[in-house]
Design an enzyme around this catalytic site. Structure first.
Site, short mmCIF file in Angstrom:
data_model
loop_
_atom_site.label_atom_id
_atom_site.label_comp_id
_atom_site.label_asym_id
_atom_site.label_seq_id
_atom_site.Cartn_x
_atom_site.Cartn_y
_atom_site.Cartn_z
N TYR A 285 30.63 41.01 30.02
CA TYR A 285 31.63 41.69 30.86
C TYR A 285 30.93 42.62 31.85
O TYR A 285 31.21 42.61 33.05
CB TYR A 285 32.60 42.47 29.97
CG TYR A 285 33.43 43.50 30.71
CD1 TYR A 285 34.46 43.12 31.56
CD2 TYR A 285 33.18 44.88 30.55
CE1 TYR A 285 35.22 44.07 32.23
CE2 TYR A 285 33.94 45.82 31.22
CZ TYR A 285 34.96 45.42 32.07
OH TYR A 285 35.69 46.36 32.74
N1 LIG Z 1 40.84 50.63 31.32
C1 LIG Z 1 39.60 51.08 31.33
O1 LIG Z 1 39.23 52.01 30.60
C2 LIG Z 1 38.61 50.51 32.28
C3 LIG Z 1 37.28 50.95 32.20
C4 LIG Z 1 36.36 50.44 33.10
C5 LIG Z 1 36.76 49.54 34.05
N2 LIG Z 1 38.05 49.10 34.08
C6 LIG Z 1 38.43 48.15 35.13
O2 LIG Z 1 39.65 48.60 35.69
C7 LIG Z 1 40.45 47.49 36.09
C8 LIG Z 1 41.83 47.57 35.46
O3 LIG Z 1 41.68 47.58 34.04
P1 LIG Z 1 42.92 47.72 33.06
O4 LIG Z 1 42.47 48.44 31.86
O5 LIG Z 1 44.10 48.17 33.81
O6 LIG Z 1 43.11 46.17 32.65
P2 LIG Z 1 44.44 45.30 32.50
O7 LIG Z 1 44.05 44.04 31.80
O8 LIG Z 1 45.52 46.11 31.90
O9 LIG Z 1 44.81 44.99 34.01
C9 LIG Z 1 44.17 43.98 34.77
C10 LIG Z 1 45.26 43.11 35.39
O10 LIG Z 1 44.63 42.19 36.28
C11 LIG Z 1 45.35 40.99 36.23
N3 LIG Z 1 44.47 39.89 36.69
C12 LIG Z 1 43.32 39.47 36.13
N4 LIG Z 1 42.78 38.48 36.84
C13 LIG Z 1 43.60 38.25 37.90
C14 LIG Z 1 43.58 37.35 38.99
N5 LIG Z 1 42.62 36.44 39.12
N6 LIG Z 1 44.58 37.42 39.89
C15 LIG Z 1 45.60 38.33 39.75
N7 LIG Z 1 45.65 39.20 38.73
C16 LIG Z 1 44.68 39.17 37.81
C17 LIG Z 1 45.75 40.85 34.77
O11 LIG Z 1 46.86 39.99 34.56
C18 LIG Z 1 46.03 42.30 34.39
O12 LIG Z 1 47.43 42.58 34.46
C19 LIG Z 1 39.64 46.26 35.72
O13 LIG Z 1 38.91 45.87 36.85
C20 LIG Z 1 38.70 46.75 34.64
O14 LIG Z 1 37.52 45.97 34.59
C21 LIG Z 1 38.98 49.56 33.22
#
Ligand SMILES: NC(=O)c1ccc[n+]([C@@H]2O[C@H](COP(=O)([O-])OP(=O)(O)OC[C@H]3O[C@@H](n4cnc5c(N)ncnc54)[C@H](O)[C@@H]3O)[C@@H](O)[C@H]2O)c1
Length: 461
Positions: free
Chosen positions: A150
Site C-alpha cells: 500500500y
Molecule cells: N484514513 C486515514 O487515516 C488515512 C491515512 C493516510 C492516508 N489516507 C488516504 O486518504 C484517502 C481517503 O482515505 P479514507 O480513509 O477516507 O478511505 P475510504 O476507503 O473511506 O475512502 C476512499 C473512497 O475512494 C473510493 N474509490 C476508490 N477507488 C476509486 C476509484 N477508482 N474511483 C472512484 N472512487 C474510488 C472508495 O469507494 C472509497 O469510498 C485515501 O487516499 C487514503 O489512502 C487515509
C-alpha cells in the site's frame, strides 16, 4: 458561491467530511465514487447522508479508471483526490493489482486529464505509510521507505504528482496524512475497531504493522489542511498532516481505562501513550544539549496551558517539561495569562510572573510552550534585552524564525528544516516533529497563504 470542487472518493471517510465542509463554505461539489468493496456499501451511503440532497452537491457513481474525466474537470477549479484503496495489511498478495489500479492508475488518469484541462490546484491524499517503519518524529524530507505494498502505491502516486507538476507545471499539493480519526472512521482502522470491540466486549486483535508509532489526526484538521492546501498560493510539494499529541493523550488514556474496565489490555494504545511522552523527552534533551546541561540554568517558560484561551493545564506538556527541568536542577520561571495559578499550586518551586518580561528577566533560555497571542505578539527585541542567554526554543513552531533571529536569539524550532532552524537545532537532524493541523502543518500552510514565499520548504517539487 466560491467555485466548484471535485472530490474523488467522496463516499469515503475523509472524502465525505471534505464534501460537507466545502458545501458549508459555499462551494459547489461534484463527488465521484465507485463504492469499492473495501467496506460495505451501506456504510459509504451513510457517510454521504449529510451531503446527499444538499443543493450544490452532485454525486457521480463512477470509477476514476473509466470515467471521462476531461469534461468533468472542465467544470471545476480544484480537485481533492481522496479516492484510493486504503489499508496496509490487505495490500499484500493477490489484491495488490487492485491497489495498483485504484491508487496508481486512477491517479495517473486524473493527472493526465488535469494537464489537458488545467485546474487551479490538485490536492492529493498521500499517507505516512510512505515513510515505512520509522520511529520518532519525521519531517517531510525523512527517508521514504514504505514497508507495505500500500505504501509503495501511495508513494508512486505522490511521485507521479510531483512529476506532472515538474513536467507540465500542474499545481499539485500532496498531503501525507498520519492516521486520521473521528466520526465515520473506516471500520478497518484501529480506533474504530477498538471502540467497537470495547462496546461489544469482544477480544481485540492488534497487528504489529508499525502504525502504533504514528501520529493521529482529527478528521476536521485533515479537512482544514485540504482547504488550506487548495488556497495557499505558495503551497506545493508534500506536507505531513498530523497532530503531535497534546490533547489526544487524554482520549488515549480514557480508552485504555475503558478497556481495562472491560478486562482488555490495549497494547497499541499504551504504545501511543509512550510515544506521546517520548516526544517531550526528545525535545527537552535537544534543548538541554544546546544549553550544555540544565543544572543551575534559569529557564523561562512562556505559556503553560495546553492551548491558548483556556486555563486548562491538565494535559499540558508544560507539566512534564517543568518536572524534567526541576529534576535536572534548573530554576524555572513562567508566564501564562490564565494557567499560572494552577501550575503554581502544583509546583511551588516555579516562579510565576505577571508579565513575560518579568518571567524572562535574567533567564539563560526561553521556552515557548503555548501560542497565546500576547506571547506571539511580544516585542522580542525588548525581551532579548532582559534575558541573559539567547537560546529560544519554540516548541509550538508559532514564531517567525527570521524575526526572532533578528531580535538576537538563537532560534530552535521543532521539525523545521536546517535553514529554518539556523542549523544545529532540532531540524538539523531532519527529525522534525509532525506537522500538526491547528499547529505546524496547518500553520505552515497558513504561512504560505499569508506569504507566497512559503515559510519553510516542503520536500519534493
Ligand atoms: N484514513 C486515514 O487515516 C488515512 C491515512 C493516510 C492516508 N489516507 C488516504 O486518504 C484517502 C481517503 O482515505 P479514507 O480513509 O477516507 O478511505 P475510504 O476507503 O473511506 O475512502 C476512499 C473512497 O475512494 C473510493 N474509490 C476508490 N477507488 C476509486 C476509484 N477508482 N474511483 C472512484 N472512487 C474510488 C472508495 O469507494 C472509497 O469510498 C485515501 O487516499 C487514503 O489512502 C487515509
Amino acid at each position: 458561491m466560491m467555485g466548484t470542487a471535485l472530490v474523488t472518493g467522496c463516499a469515503g471517510f475523509i472524502g465525505s467530511h471534505l464534501c460537507e465542509r466545502l458545501l458549508d463554505e459555499g462551494e459547489r461539489v461534484i463527488g465521484v465514487d465507485v463504492f469499492t468493496a473495501n467496506y460495505p456499501r451501506w456504510i459509504k451511503q451513510r457517510n454521504l447522508a449529510a451531503v446527499a440532497g444538499r443543493p450544490g452537491f452532485t454525486l457521480l457513481e463512477q470509477s476514476l479508471l473509466e470515467a471521462d474525466l476531461r469534461p468533468l474537470l472542465q467544470q471545476v477549479d480544484v480537485v481533492y483526490h481522496q479516492a484510493a484503496l486504503p489499508g496496509v495489511r490487505t495490500s499484500w498478495g493477490q489484491s495488490f493489482g487492485d491497489y495498483v489500479s485504484h491508487n496508481i492508475l486512477a491517479t495517473q488518469r486524473l493527472l493526465e486529464a488535469a494537464r489537458e484541462v488545467p485546474v487551479r490546484r490538485l490536492v492529493c491524499a498521500s499517507s505516512s505509510s510512505v515513510y515505512g517503519g520509522m520511529t520518532g518524529p519525521v519531517g517531510e524530507d525523512g527517508p521514504l521507505r514504505p514497508i507495505s505494498p500500500y505504501g509503495v502505491t501511495k508513494l508512486s502516486a505522490e511521485q507521479l504528482c510531483q512529476l506532472y507538476a515538474l513536467q507540465f507545471g500542474l499545481s499539485v499539493v500532496c498531503l501525507r496524512y498520519f492516521t486520521v480519526f473521528g466520526p465515520r472512521q473506516r471500520p478497518d482502522m484501529a480506533i474504530h475497531r477498538f471502540i467497537r470491540a470495547v462496546l461489544h466486549r469482544q477480544p481485540l486483535t492488534v497487528y504489529g504493522d508499525g502504525e502504533q508509532t504514528r501520529d493521529f489526526t482529527l478528521i476536521h484538521d485533515a479537512v482544514t489542511a485540504n482547504l488550506l492546501a487548495a488556497q495557499a498560493p505558495g503551497a506545493r510539494g508534500v506536507y505531513n498532516i498530523g497532530y503531535g499529541g497534546s490533547c489526544f493523550p487524554k482520549d488515549v488514556r480514557a480508552l485504555i481505562r475503558l478497556g481495562q474496565e472491560h478486562g482488555l489490555v490495549l497494547d497499541l494504545l499504551q504504545k501511543v501513550e509512550q510515544v506521546n511522552q517520548t516526544q517531550v523527552e526528545w525535545c527537552m534533551s535537544k534543548f538541554a544539549g544546546r544549553l550544555g546541561g540544565l543544572s543551575g540554568r534559569r529557564i523561562a517558560l512562556l505559556g503553560l496551558t495546553f492551548k491558548p484561551h483556556t486555563d486548562d493545564i491538565r494535559e499540558a506538556p508544560s507539566l512534564r517539561v517543568i518536572q524534567m527541568l526541576l529534576q535536572e536542577g534548573a530554576l524555572v520561571s513562567a508566564f501564562d495569562p490564565k494557567g499560572a495559578t494552577h501550575v503554581q499550586s502544583l509546583y511551588p518551586a516555579v516562579r510565576c510572573a505577571a508579565t513575560p518580561y518579568e518571567a524572562a528577566a535574567g533567564a539563560d533560555a526561553v521556552l515557548l510552550l503555548t501560542e497565546w497571542p500576547q506571547i506571539i505578539g511580544l516585542d522580542w527585541q525588548a525581551l532579548r534585552q532582559v534575558v541573559q542567554g539567547n537560546v529560544l526554543l519554540d516548541a509550538r513552531n508559532a514564531l517567525q524564525p527570521e524575526a526572532i533571529r533578528r531580535a538576537g536569539f538563537q532560534y530552535m524550532g521543532v521539525g523545521r528544516g536546517v535553514a529554518e532552524d539556523g542549523g544545529g537545532g532540532m531540524g538539523h537532524e531532519r527529525r522534525g516533529a509532525l506537522c500538526r493541523p491547528g499547529n505546524p502543518a496547518t500553520a505552515f500552510l497558513v504561512f504560505a497563504a499569508k506569504d507566497t514565499a512559503a515559510c519553510g520548504k516542503p520536500a519534493g517539487a
